[in-house]
Design an enzyme around this catalytic site. Structure first.
Site, PDB file in Angstrom:
ATOM      1  N   ARG A  60      -1.495  12.311  53.963  1.00 18.56           N
ATOM      2  CA  ARG A  60      -2.732  12.273  54.748  1.00 18.56           C
ATOM      3  C   ARG A  60      -3.840  11.432  54.105  1.00 18.56           C
ATOM      4  O   ARG A  60      -4.678  10.883  54.796  1.00 18.56           O
ATOM      5  CB  ARG A  60      -3.243  13.694  54.966  1.00 18.56           C
ATOM      6  CG  ARG A  60      -2.676  14.296  56.226  1.00 18.56           C
ATOM      7  CD  ARG A  60      -3.268  15.627  56.501  1.00 18.56           C
ATOM      8  NE  ARG A  60      -3.087  16.520  55.355  1.00 18.56           N
ATOM      9  CZ  ARG A  60      -3.202  17.831  55.424  1.00 18.56           C
ATOM     10  NH1 ARG A  60      -3.525  18.402  56.539  1.00 18.56           N
ATOM     11  NH2 ARG A  60      -3.005  18.584  54.358  1.00 18.56           N
ATOM     12  N   LYS A  69      13.642  23.524  47.874  1.00 25.67           N
ATOM     13  CA  LYS A  69      13.067  24.844  48.011  1.00 25.67           C
ATOM     14  C   LYS A  69      11.541  24.809  47.972  1.00 25.67           C
ATOM     15  O   LYS A  69      10.992  23.893  47.364  1.00 25.67           O
ATOM     16  CB  LYS A  69      13.627  25.763  46.939  1.00 25.67           C
ATOM     17  CG  LYS A  69      13.013  25.545  45.571  1.00 25.67           C
ATOM     18  CD  LYS A  69      13.543  26.611  44.667  1.00 25.67           C
ATOM     19  CE  LYS A  69      13.006  26.541  43.313  1.00 25.67           C
ATOM     20  NZ  LYS A  69      11.652  26.373  43.013  1.00 25.67           N
ATOM     21  N   ASP A 119      18.985  21.245  44.677  1.00 28.90           N
ATOM     22  CA  ASP A 119      18.770  22.248  43.645  1.00 28.90           C
ATOM     23  C   ASP A 119      18.838  21.428  42.363  1.00 28.90           C
ATOM     24  O   ASP A 119      19.929  21.002  41.958  1.00 28.90           O
ATOM     25  CB  ASP A 119      19.867  23.312  43.654  1.00 28.90           C
ATOM     26  CG  ASP A 119      19.611  24.352  42.592  1.00 28.90           C
ATOM     27  OD1 ASP A 119      19.198  23.977  41.479  1.00 28.90           O
ATOM     28  OD2 ASP A 119      19.811  25.547  42.848  1.00 28.90           O
ATOM     29  N   HIS A 120      17.702  21.177  41.752  1.00 28.62           N
ATOM     30  CA  HIS A 120      17.717  20.155  40.693  1.00 28.62           C
ATOM     31  C   HIS A 120      18.567  20.567  39.495  1.00 28.62           C
ATOM     32  O   HIS A 120      18.981  19.731  38.703  1.00 28.62           O
ATOM     33  CB  HIS A 120      16.297  19.751  40.275  1.00 28.62           C
ATOM     34  CG  HIS A 120      15.598  20.717  39.368  1.00 28.62           C
ATOM     35  ND1 HIS A 120      14.965  21.841  39.813  1.00 28.62           N
ATOM     36  CD2 HIS A 120      15.432  20.726  38.024  1.00 28.62           C
ATOM     37  CE1 HIS A 120      14.441  22.486  38.781  1.00 28.62           C
ATOM     38  NE2 HIS A 120      14.708  21.825  37.682  1.00 28.62           N
ATOM     39  N   LYS A 138      21.451  18.397  36.460  1.00 25.90           N
ATOM     40  CA  LYS A 138      21.331  18.383  34.994  1.00 25.90           C
ATOM     41  C   LYS A 138      22.678  17.994  34.387  1.00 25.90           C
ATOM     42  O   LYS A 138      23.730  18.445  34.839  1.00 25.90           O
ATOM     43  CB  LYS A 138      20.894  19.764  34.478  1.00 25.90           C
ATOM     44  CG  LYS A 138      19.428  20.070  34.813  1.00 25.90           C
ATOM     45  CD  LYS A 138      18.979  21.360  34.162  1.00 25.90           C
ATOM     46  CE  LYS A 138      17.609  21.788  34.659  1.00 25.90           C
ATOM     47  NZ  LYS A 138      16.483  21.219  33.919  1.00 25.90           N
ATOM     48  N   GLU A 169      11.764  30.502  30.121  1.00 28.76           N
ATOM     49  CA  GLU A 169      10.684  29.511  30.059  1.00 28.76           C
ATOM     50  C   GLU A 169       9.527  30.095  29.273  1.00 28.76           C
ATOM     51  O   GLU A 169       9.271  31.299  29.343  1.00 28.76           O
ATOM     52  CB  GLU A 169      10.203  29.165  31.464  1.00 28.76           C
ATOM     53  CG  GLU A 169      11.246  28.472  32.303  1.00 28.76           C
ATOM     54  CD  GLU A 169      10.700  28.116  33.670  1.00 28.76           C
ATOM     55  OE1 GLU A 169      10.224  26.978  33.829  1.00 28.76           O
ATOM     56  OE2 GLU A 169      10.731  28.965  34.568  1.00 28.76           O
ATOM     57  N   ASP A 210      12.405  32.178  43.204  1.00 27.09           N
ATOM     58  CA  ASP A 210      12.097  30.892  42.567  1.00 27.09           C
ATOM     59  C   ASP A 210      13.262  30.396  41.711  1.00 27.09           C
ATOM     60  O   ASP A 210      13.532  29.197  41.662  1.00 27.09           O
ATOM     61  CB  ASP A 210      10.836  31.065  41.700  1.00 27.09           C
ATOM     62  CG  ASP A 210      10.350  29.751  41.114  1.00 27.09           C
ATOM     63  OD1 ASP A 210      10.211  28.786  41.892  1.00 27.09           O
ATOM     64  OD2 ASP A 210      10.112  29.694  39.896  1.00 27.09           O
ATOM     65  N   HIS A 213      18.887  28.259  41.453  1.00 24.60           N
ATOM     66  CA  HIS A 213      19.423  27.721  40.203  1.00 24.60           C
ATOM     67  C   HIS A 213      20.466  28.640  39.553  1.00 24.60           C
ATOM     68  O   HIS A 213      21.545  28.207  39.189  1.00 24.60           O
ATOM     69  CB  HIS A 213      18.297  27.482  39.193  1.00 24.60           C
ATOM     70  CG  HIS A 213      17.149  26.679  39.727  1.00 24.60           C
ATOM     71  ND1 HIS A 213      17.309  25.657  40.616  1.00 24.60           N
ATOM     72  CD2 HIS A 213      15.817  26.750  39.486  1.00 24.60           C
ATOM     73  CE1 HIS A 213      16.123  25.119  40.906  1.00 24.60           C
ATOM     74  NE2 HIS A 213      15.203  25.774  40.231  1.00 24.60           N
ATOM     75  N   LYS A 266       9.340  33.939  32.906  1.00 23.28           N
ATOM     76  CA  LYS A 266       8.246  33.096  32.407  1.00 23.28           C
ATOM     77  C   LYS A 266       7.661  33.789  31.189  1.00 23.28           C
ATOM     78  O   LYS A 266       7.750  35.017  31.047  1.00 23.28           O
ATOM     79  CB  LYS A 266       7.142  32.973  33.456  1.00 23.28           C
ATOM     80  CG  LYS A 266       7.599  32.450  34.810  1.00 23.28           C
ATOM     81  CD  LYS A 266       7.701  30.952  34.848  1.00 23.28           C
ATOM     82  CE  LYS A 266       8.071  30.460  36.239  1.00 23.28           C
ATOM     83  NZ  LYS A 266       8.631  29.127  36.251  1.00 23.28           N
TER      84      LYS A 266
HETATM   85  C1  BG6 Z   1      11.697  25.155  39.510  1.00 19.99           C
HETATM   86  C2  BG6 Z   1      10.877  26.413  39.581  1.00 19.99           C
HETATM   87  O1  BG6 Z   1      12.627  25.106  40.541  1.00 19.99           O
HETATM   88  O2  BG6 Z   1      12.373  25.102  38.273  1.00 19.99           O
HETATM   89  C3  BG6 Z   1       9.918  26.507  38.428  1.00 19.99           C
HETATM   90  O3  BG6 Z   1      10.144  26.438  40.798  1.00 19.99           O
HETATM   91  C4  BG6 Z   1      10.634  26.324  37.123  1.00 19.99           C
HETATM   92  O4  BG6 Z   1       9.234  27.754  38.435  1.00 19.99           O
HETATM   93  C5  BG6 Z   1      11.510  25.093  37.150  1.00 19.99           C
HETATM   94  O5  BG6 Z   1       9.666  26.215  36.100  1.00 19.99           O
HETATM   95  C6  BG6 Z   1      12.377  25.007  35.914  1.00 19.99           C
HETATM   96  O6  BG6 Z   1      13.033  23.776  35.903  1.00 19.99           O
HETATM   97  P1  BG6 Z   1      13.460  23.113  34.534  1.00 19.99           P
HETATM   98  O7  BG6 Z   1      14.216  21.900  34.933  1.00 19.99           O
HETATM   99  O8  BG6 Z   1      12.195  22.818  33.798  1.00 19.99           O
HETATM  100  O9  BG6 Z   1      14.297  24.135  33.831  1.00 19.99           O
END
Ligand code: BG6
Length: 493
Positions: A51, A150, A179-180, A184, A218, A236, A241, A342
């Site tokens: 935007r 997501k 799903d990243h 990895k 984390e 989350d 993941h 976290k």
């Molecule tokens: C994301 C979550 O999908 O993955 C975050 O929304 C999280 O909360 C993150 O911190 C962790 O990803 P990575 O690659 O840093 O382990």
């Protein structure tokens, strides 16, 4: 340029939500690396849509700034950055405004050799309207791809609504659900390790494996991220993941690396997960929320203190531990312990395969009893694989047994930089390879397992147990595994 880089076809990548955090922190740096490695060149275009009223030059500056902020200094090269940002152009468009689409139509090239992808880095509520416009305006092509990630819903029902809206326009083989974690390197290595070696598969079952642990810890907090409080750790991190990691550990060997062959096997695992419902929710799950404490030597406040006033008192979990079971022949009786949170002591993600004890020891008179073998796949940091074995302690003095790790550290073994997950995934979209993306039925099977846990928590009168920031979660998560006579693997222990 490394010889192993296979260039992709030139493309038009349209990024909706072009000025957002995901674009700045992840997409632009990932694209930069692929460009710098020669995987694509100036014949490709990255077309930002959002935007804000920006010019092409503003957006190119935005891209350059993202590179200088999020790419390692050693990989930043002025001339490469200049060529890279020349691929960027920008269109100011409120996607809910029907009239704002003409510029995009002009910007897209019609040559069928130019791959076309739409990355929806926007709130899921906009997926439906955007897809609809793409359809109406004829931007859609049978080979165009749409990328989403997501939160793909808050539960099964809302996720089905989102997927229905997308599938009104795009066929499943055009949809790339990110799903990243699947991008990895170590996660893909799990596939290489399992199916590229003869060693592990014959012992990859309940007869030889005692249990599996998957930890994604984390050290960062969560309360300042607006979205997190509506999501919580279960949605989350676990629903996507962690469950994907579990699938890759537990699935049967697919017949090939074809996207659907692999995803069929993952789906079978998701469908074999024993439902956790009723009283079992409090027995097999633990949820926690962090209090103030100390992480990495610095003091940090509680989750509650991070929240804005209208969210205070939130019962959102920042920690989850679950004992899961896969009910099939291979895994009968083998628990999969999952834990994520976290504000834990450090950022560490790993999968631990704990093998069974040897059936009979001939070392009764030796010093040190044989310990069961253990395979540890470290996703981050210090990616690598460790296989813990028993050996004889060298030297005289009789038979002394000692546990040592066979250590494959990626950093020590490979001199190249380990690519970020998005680098692989963004290029897979252009290559049309869906192997590392979630299929709709997988996503829905995962929600089917998660929803009863979420509902039980929502209906419970109690709040998540608190844990001090900088510790490994509530004591109940220790009890979850220790009452089975097992312990969480910590670090190199
Ligand atoms: C994301 C979550 O999908 O993955 C975050 O929304 C999280 O909360 C993150 O911190 C962790 O990803 P990575 O690659 O840093 O382990």
């Amino acid at each position: 340029m490394s010889a192993r880089i296979i260039p992709v076809q030139p493309f038009d990548y349209v990024v909706f939500g072009a000025t957002g955090d995901l674009t700045r922190r992840k997409l632009i740096p990932a694209l930069y690396h692929r460009f710098a490695d020669g995987q694509f060149d100036e014949r490709s275009r990255i077309i930002g849509v959002s935007r804000s009223e920006l010019s092409d030059a503003d957006f190119q500056k935005f891209a350059g700034d993202a590179v200088s902020e999020f790419v390692d200094k050693v990989d930043q090269h002025k001339d490469v950055i200049a060529r890279f940002v020349s691929c960027f152009s920008y269109i100011a468009n409120d996607v809910t405004d029907k009239d704002g689409w003409a510029d995009l139509e002009k910007a897209l090239r019609t040559d069928p050799e130019i791959e076309r992808a739409f990355y929806l880095a926007v709130a899921p509520g906009l997926f439906g309207p955007i897809c609809e416009y793409l359809d109406n305006k004829g931007y859609w092509r049978r080979d165009a791809r749409v990328v989403v990630e997501k939160p793909l819903g808050q539960d099964l029902e809302s996720s089905m609504e989102i997927n229905d809206a997308i599938s009104e326009v795009f066929a499943e083989d055009q949809v790339y659900r990110i799903d990243h974690y699947l991008g990895k390197e170590t996660v893909q290595n799990l596939l290489a390790l399992r199916f590229g070696n003869i060693l592990f598969e014959p012992i990859w079952d309940a007869a030889h494996i005692d249990h599996v642990q998957i930890t994604v810890a984390e050290d960062v907090g969560a309360g300042t991220r607006g979205y997190y409080d509506d999501s919580g750790a279960l949605r989350d991190m676990v629903q996507n993941h962690m469950m994907q990691l579990l699938c890759l550990v537990a699935m049967e060997p697919p017949a090939s690396d074809d996207a659907n062959a692999l995803r069929d096997e993952k789906l079978k695992v998701l469908r074999s997960l024993k439902p956790i419902t009723g009283d079992n929710v409090s027995k097999f799950t633990v949820r926690g929320q962090y209090k103030g404490g100390a992480v990495n030597g610095g003091s940090v406040t509680s989750y509650q203190d991070e929240l804005p006033d209208d969210k205070k008192g939130s019962k959102t979990e920042t920690f989850v531990a679950i004992k899961a079971e896969v009910e099939n022949w291979r895994w009968s009786g083998v628990p999969f312990y999952l834990r994520t949170g976290k504000r834990l002591p450090s950022r560490v993600s790993e999968i631990v395969i704990q093998f069974r004890a040897i059936p009979h020891s001939i070392f009764d008179h030796a010093e040190g009893a044989p310990k069961p073998n253990k395979l540890v796949l470290r996703l981050q940091p210090d990616e690598g694989v460790k296989l813990f074995l028993m050996i004889k302690d060298p030297g005289p003095g009789g038979m002394r047994l000692r546990e040592v790790p066979l250590n494959l550290s990626f950093a020590e073994t490979f001199s190249e930089r380990t690519p970020e997950a998005y680098e692989r995934l963004l290029m897979d979209v252009i290559r049309g390879n869906q192997t590392l993306f979630m299929r709709r039925d997988e996503l829905e099977a995962a929600w089917r397992w998660i929803d009863p846990i979420r509902q039980a928590w929502d209906n419970a009168s109690d709040a998540p147990q608190t844990y001090t920031a900088g510790t490994w979660g509530p004591t109940a998560s220790v009890a979850l595994i220790e009452r089975d006579g097992r312990t969480w693997h910590e670090g190199d222990a």
